[in-house]
Design a protein around this motif. Structure first.
Motif, PDB file in Angstrom:
ATOM      1  N   UNK A 310       0.827  -1.208   0.000  1.00 11.63           N
ATOM      2  CA  UNK A 310       0.000   0.000   0.000  1.00 11.63           C
ATOM      3  C   UNK A 310       0.858   1.253   0.000  1.00 11.63           C
ATOM      4  N   UNK A 313       2.339   1.881  -3.392  1.00 12.66           N
ATOM      5  CA  UNK A 313       1.317   2.441  -4.276  1.00 12.66           C
ATOM      6  C   UNK A 313       1.066   3.918  -3.957  1.00 12.66           C
ATOM      7  N   UNK A 314       1.019   4.222  -2.660  1.00  9.08           N
ATOM      8  CA  UNK A 314       0.817   5.606  -2.223  1.00  9.08           C
ATOM      9  C   UNK A 314       1.914   6.522  -2.765  1.00  9.08           C
ATOM     10  N   UNK A 317       1.576   6.919  -6.596  1.00 14.24           N
ATOM     11  CA  UNK A 317       0.493   7.796  -7.035  1.00 14.24           C
ATOM     12  C   UNK A 317       0.809   9.260  -6.757  1.00 14.24           C
TER      13      UNK A 317
END
Lengths: 333, 296
Positions: A310, A313-314, A317
């Motif tokens: 996660x 991905x954070x 992005x």
């Protein structure tokens, strides 16, 4: 800030005017202290109201958005399986993720391919459609906005693609291709590694004309016509020049907002992959960072490892967003 | 500038105006829009047609796109399948309506109040609060799914409907759009005169600000609505009596190709509500989105 509280601004300026008079009478320090105290009490009182307005929302935002990001980052450095308390293991999760987890690398590659296609294509398409319908009549424009926008609010309506790409002869696309003589036997669309990614991209493009598109349509509608007339006086001679020199720079705030929406949307594909191609998909051909995250988070309960996914991905992005914002600053300059 | 002034005095006869489309351009635009419009529209038309297809037409080979003898049988079948589940169907409908109503109303009020305070009032921390909201637009909620589960279970909301609507209240897109709308549409002078009359900030918010920002709250509703209307509760809800409409419908639709008609009927029911809402509110939404730009 200055704009934010004109009432206080006015009060203080009035007080200052008063102070000008009182300073002439010679009692300046006492008055100044008193005034400052009074001003601060007033500001605190005002703040109390402001906080009462802002905190119901912001405390929820803190608990359900900011805090989870922080927790996720912290857990990503631990081994945590919910049953035992988390154990600090440093960057081990990240080492495993990037060096020992082949499936993650597939998921990362798929996500990048997927978002490098859907993000820009849906962004440009959103703008192009908005621009093309801009000069149409109001009714037909509204109808087209509805047609382009509906798939994105249709919930699980995308499941219709499962029927269209159905792998037997009853699948509509197979039947068309067979009737046209392009293929002789049905293609296993959703279980063939070659087609999984393209189909996912098609379906998500179908669903991706959403918030950014509305923002562009509204932005184009509100462009000041006199600006375009002025441009034509200043020597803008065709539509492309008009687009590049006048429309795009005027639209920059919308373009930035739309970019944020498109990028964030393009990185989080999961439900399309799961519903259309299964979980896990054949040879992980439809596996993305988010499905990998779900695999470890809600099935294997390896929360530390899932948090590392996660967090990756954070970071991905937010940094892509920041880079694109920087690039968009240059549009039309 | 000189030209413009000359024009306004009638000294220049030639009319300078925005470039009009030529016929060729119109045709090209028409073709492009027709092409992509049908790509967007055809799957939706397919849903509508399949929903009205009788059983034999679902299995015609080669499959037909359009329905020949439309029937309501799929909807009737749905009505037959429904009572056989052991929780009354109205219960699922009630749950979804409740979640959607609380979620949208709460979100509009909380986000508007916060947006008003962040834009029009001065208090320490408001800049960082707004920046954090803008930052959160740049990542999606899947990133926070795991900690969210832990937090929801910590505050004892697991297996309650609140686990769906409480996190929805703090959607950051809503606050962002509301604040951008307030910037351009709520004049300080109006707030000033209300303050001079002795109105408190909460009163000003409800009596002055909220009526002005009505187009924006319709927009907030439109953006939060589909999520709540289609919410399944996911991992949070396991008791049958608090499951939502989409869960019940998806269970029915899971019957495979034999249920293709029924499942299309379901998709049609689920899609029609957000679409009608969008049609009704679209002019307000466009007005709000005109102020959606991100300035940095």
């Amino acid at each position: 800030m200055a704009k934010a509280n004109t009432s206080i601004g006015m009060n203080t300026s009035m007080n200052n005017a008063g102070s000008g008079i009182s300073s002439r009478t010679g009692s300046k320090p006492v008055h100044a202290v008193k005034r400052k105290l009074k001003y601060n009490i007033e500001r605190a009182k005002k703040n109390k109201v402001a906080y009462s307005l802002v905190l119901p929302y912001y405390s929820l935002f803190f608990v359900f958005t900011l805090l989870p990001v922080a927790i996720s980052i912290i857990y990503s450095f631990t081994y945590f399986n919910i049953l035992e308390p988390p154990r600090w293991i440093g960057v081990q999760n990240y080492i495993n993720l990037f060096l020992n987890d082949d499936v993650f690398i597939i998921a990362l590659r798929n996500t990048l391919i997927y978002s490098l296609v859907t993000g820009p294509v849906s962004y440009i398409a959103s703008f192009l459609f908005a621009w093309l319908i801009n000069e149409l009549g109001r009714r037909i424009r509204t109808a087209l906005v509805l047609i382009f926008y509906t798939p994105s609010i249709g919930g699980n309506a995308y499941l219709v693609w499962k029927l269209l790409f159905s792998s037997d002869r009853y699948g509509y696309i197979n039947s068309i291709l067979m009737r046209l003589g392009i293929i002789t036997e049905p293609i296993q669309w959703l279980t063939n590694v070659r087609y999984i990614m393209p189909i996912m991209i098609i379906v998500s493009l179908w669903m991706s004309i959403s918030t950014a598109f509305l923002s562009f349509v509204a932005g184009l509608q509100s462009i000041d016509k006199s600006l375009l007339e002025q441009g034509s006086v200043d020597g803008v001679s065709n539509r492309w020049q008009e687009l590049w020199f006048i429309i795009l720079p005027t639209m920059r705030p919308m373009l930035m907002f739309g970019a944020v929406m498109s990028i964030t949307g393009s990185f989080t594909v999961a439900s399309i992959s799961i519903e259309l191609t299964g979980f896990p998909s054949i040879d992980y051909a439809g596996h993305t960072i988010v499905t990998h995250l779900m695999d470890y988070g809600s099935m294997r309960f390896e929360m530390g490892y899932a948090s590392a996914i996660a967090t990756t991905l954070f970071v991905l992005m937010v940094s892509v967003n920041k880079i694109v914002q920087k690039l968009l600053q240059k549009v039309g300059n | 500038m000189i030209l413009a002034r000359m024009k306004s005095k009638g000294l220049v006869k030639k009319k300078y105006r925005i470039h009009k489309q030529t016929t060729a351009e119109r045709v090209i635009i028409g073709v492009i829009l027709a092409l992509f419009g049908s790509f967007m529209l055809l799957p939706l038309i397919y849903i509508v047609n399949t929903a009205f297809k009788p059983m034999d037409e679902l299995f015609i080979f080669p499959p037909r796109f359009f329905v020949i003898n439309p029937t309501l049988k799929n909807f009737r079948d749905l009505a037959v399948i429904i009572p056989s589940s052991w929780v009354p169907f109205s219960r699922y409908v009630f749950n979804t309506v409740l979640v959607t109503a609380i979620g949208t109303t709460g979100h509009v009020i909380l986000a508007s109040a916060a947006a008003y305070a962040m834009e029009k009032l001065d208090f320490p921390g408001r800049k960082i609060m707004f920046s954090s909201v803008v930052l959160s637009l740049m990542f999606s909620t899947v990133v926070t799914a795991i900690p969210n589960y832990l937090i929801i279970s910590k505050v004892k909301l697991i297996d309650t409907l609140a686990s769906i609507y409480i996190p929805a209240l703090q959607s950051s897109l809503g606050l962002y759009l509301m604040k951008q709308y307030i910037v351009t549409n709520v004049p300080d002078s109006l707030l000033e005169s209300a303050r001079i009359e002795g109105a408190g900030e909460w009163r000003i918010f409800f009596k002055v600000v909220m009526p002005i920002v009505k187009p924006a709250w319709l927009t907030l509703i439109i953006f939060i609505f589909p999520g709540l209307w289609n919410a399944t509760g996911g991992v949070y809800i396991y008791s049958e009596q608090i499951k939502t409409l989409p869960v019940a419908l998806l269970q029915i639709a899971a019957g495979g190709i034999a249920r293709a008609g029924v499942s299309s009927a379901i998709s049609l029911i689920m899609i029609i509500v957000p679409v009608i809402m969008f049609i009704i509110t679209q002019s307000s939404i466009m007005e709000t989105m005109a102020t959606s730009g991100l300035k940095e």
